[in-house]
Every structure is written in structure tokens, then in C-alpha cells.
Design an enzyme around this catalytic site. Sequence first.
Site, PDB file in Angstrom:
ATOM      1  N   TYR A 192       2.165   7.685   6.798  1.00  0.00           N
ATOM      2  CA  TYR A 192       0.971   5.977   6.306  1.00  0.00           C
ATOM      3  C   TYR A 192      -0.335   6.283   6.631  1.00  0.00           C
ATOM      4  CZ  TYR A 192      -0.701   1.184   6.223  1.00  0.00           C
ATOM      5  OH  TYR A 192      -1.049  -0.403   6.357  1.00  0.00           O
ATOM      6  N   HIS A 225       2.844  -3.619   9.472  1.00  0.00           N
ATOM      7  CA  HIS A 225       4.630  -3.116   9.016  1.00  0.00           C
ATOM      8  C   HIS A 225       5.035  -2.219   8.925  1.00  0.00           C
ATOM      9  CE1 HIS A 225       2.039  -3.657   4.307  1.00  0.00           C
ATOM     10  NE2 HIS A 225       0.742  -3.157   5.072  1.00  0.00           N
TER      11      HIS A 225
HETATM   12 FE1  FEO Z   1      -4.544  -3.519   3.916  1.00  0.00          FE
HETATM   13 FE2  FEO Z   1      -1.627  -4.096   5.011  1.00  0.00          FE
HETATM   14  O1  FEO Z   1      -3.053  -4.367   4.078  1.00  0.00           O
END
Ligand code: FEO
Length: 400
Positions: A192, A225
Site C-alpha cells: 500500500y 483500509h
Molecule cells: Fe485517500 Fe483511502 O483514500
Amino acid sequence: MQAVPVTDSIHWVGAIDWNLRDFHGFETPRGSTYNAYLVTGEDRIALVDTVKVPFVPELLARVASVVPLDRIDYIVVNHVEPDHNGGLRLVMEACPNAKVVASAGGLRGVAEYHGSDLQLEAVGPDDSLDLGGLTLRFLPMPMVHWPDSMFTYCPERSCLMPNDAFGQHIASASRFADEVGLDFAIEELITYYANILMPLGTQVAKAVEKVVDAGWVCKTIAPSHGVIWRERDIPTLLETYGRCTSGDTFDKLVIAYGTMWGSTDILAREIADGAIEAGVEVRLFDLAVTPYAYVTRHVFDARALLIGSPTLHHGMLHRPAGYLQYLAGLKPRDKVVGAFGSYGWSSGATKQIGARFEEMGLEAPLGDFTCKYAPARDELAAAREWGRSFGELVVEHGSL
Ligand code: FEO
């Protein structure tokens, strides 16, 4: 749909996007989550972030499993990007007594995305929300990774909600890193970081410093996330982020290429063998079958990158070209590079790759390696030698 307790009086109420496979070009084979958190004080209740539009019913059902929707007083927008707040207006309609709280930049973004008729309140480092027994505090974190980005913290629960920072794209029935396996979660964290935050190491390092300077003790780090980090895993998390933000690289070479009739593939393998003989760790990827995001995770901590393409219509194949476009935006630094490939009657591909590298500010000390049609025996030996020379360069220059 049920909420999941994170710590006393804080619940995860987000959504799981099991089928997400493309996050604006970042391939996500494991899906993702859009995490939102419900902080339930004795007097007032705050929802920290919302979700992508199609997942609003899931979010609202999880919230309603804890409290009636009309009990929500605040919706904290840590970041206006639509994966977290595309559904904001729908959530506001379902929560009639709620007011939006965001950084000053966040409020401008909310107005631009959703209109200026919502009830809005700007917060900064000197502000806090008293929920009754629980408090929310805020730190603006510009460019981590949007101008409006903000971290929210609950001091009574030592819980940091840093939005995209410390996130990973993992869809899972488990909500915590230790439940999916720490090594797996850390690897997804690096992937990520490489694909979203690579160009922003300075800002991310500053963000961590700001949290420390503010005296925010973190026993739970709950990103927007993937999985949530519990206290025992936070030292490993911070150590990994320290390596990520400092841009540490290894004696590692990534070879990424496209191939037409197999000649560039053969060259790639010979070059790889030569580099391996020089003692370099090699990762070799055919871009027709490997997601850009996975290649990028390895480019991130590699000291060297070779891009290969045969020549088609005087230029490179679309996959290497697309990959270079993807990578250029992430501004990789401190890597040596090179181009290789086969050609039929003109060798335009490697020239294009070299020009792209130059635009990216990356040095190609050995130039490029080309061969006409299929590589002959002496050309294979030369490719292997070129790979060995490249590998020796990588090893000799441990801190390029
Ligand atoms: Fe920058 Fe998960 O949005």
C-alpha cells in the site's frame, strides 16, 4: 450487519469490499475495506469517516446495531476522497442531527464534492470534541496523502484514527492485524505504502513526528483500509513505516518487461542470471501477467530497475509504457536503471524507455542493451555479461 468493538466505546462500522480489484489503477487482488469508526461518548456520538457510495447501507446497518442513527452528533471527515466520504451526503440524510467536522481544507473539499448546504465545522490542533467521558482531538496532515488529510485521536482510549496512513488493501472477516497474521499484514502495508505514499515519505515521516510531539500515546492504530493494529504490533508497524519513509533499498534488481515473440523474455532471463551471479537479489516480471502494484512493491525497496520491451511501431509495447507512466507518478528515487529489448528493423523501444527514465531523473549508467530479432548465442552471452555488470554496479554502490 454488526459493528465490531475496537476498544471500549469505539466500534468498527465500515464496509468490506471483497470484490475490489482495481483501486484507481492499483490492482487489489485481496480486495479492501473502507473503515469507519463509531465513538460513543456518554453525551454525544461521533462517526469517524463514512464509506464509498455503494456501501452506505452496510455502514448504516452497522451503526444502527449500536445506536439509532438520529443519535449521531458528528461525522468526522478525515479525508474527502470518495472511498471514505463519497457516501457522506447519503449518511447525513440518514443522520439528521449530525454536523460535519473536518480540517479547514476538508470543509472546502466537502463543499466542493457535496455542496455547501451541509452543517460544517472546521477543527484544528487546538480543538477537541467533548463527547462526555471521551474526547476527540485532531491534527491536520497535509499531503498524507491529500491536502485535506487529518488524523483523529481519542486520548481516553489511546486510539489513533489516521485515515489512509498505516492502511493496507485487505478484505477480511478479521478486523485486526494479529488475526490475519502480522507478516501478511506488514507485507500488504508495504505494498500500500509503495503504491500510494511512495512520493510522500517526508510528509509521512513528519506526520509520525507530529503524533509523537502531540503526546498522543497509541495503543490502537485504526486506519481507514484493511486491518487494525493493536498495541503489541505497533512497534513492528512503526519500525516498518520508518524504513518505508527513509526509502531504504537493498541489493535487489527488478526486471520488468513486455515481450512480443519471446526474444525480450529470453534477454530478460539471461540478464537476470548475470545479475544473480553478481550476488544481487532479482525479481523478474512479465508485465503482461503481473499487476503493476506488485511490481511496484518490489521496485520500492530495490536499488535498481531494468525495463524491457521489443520495438513495435517504432516504440515500446503498451504495457511497459503504461508501467513507466504508473511509476513516474510515484517518483521513485535513488535507483539505477537501464533498458533492454529486441527489435526487427529499428530499435525505438529502448530509446523511448531511456527518455522516460531521464524525465524521471533516474540514471542509466550502462545505457541500454538491444539485439535484432532473436538473440544469437553471442548475444545471449553479452546479455548475461551486461546483467552481471549491472549486478556488480548495484552491489558495489550499496548506497546509490
Ligand atoms: Fe485517500 Fe483511502 O483514500
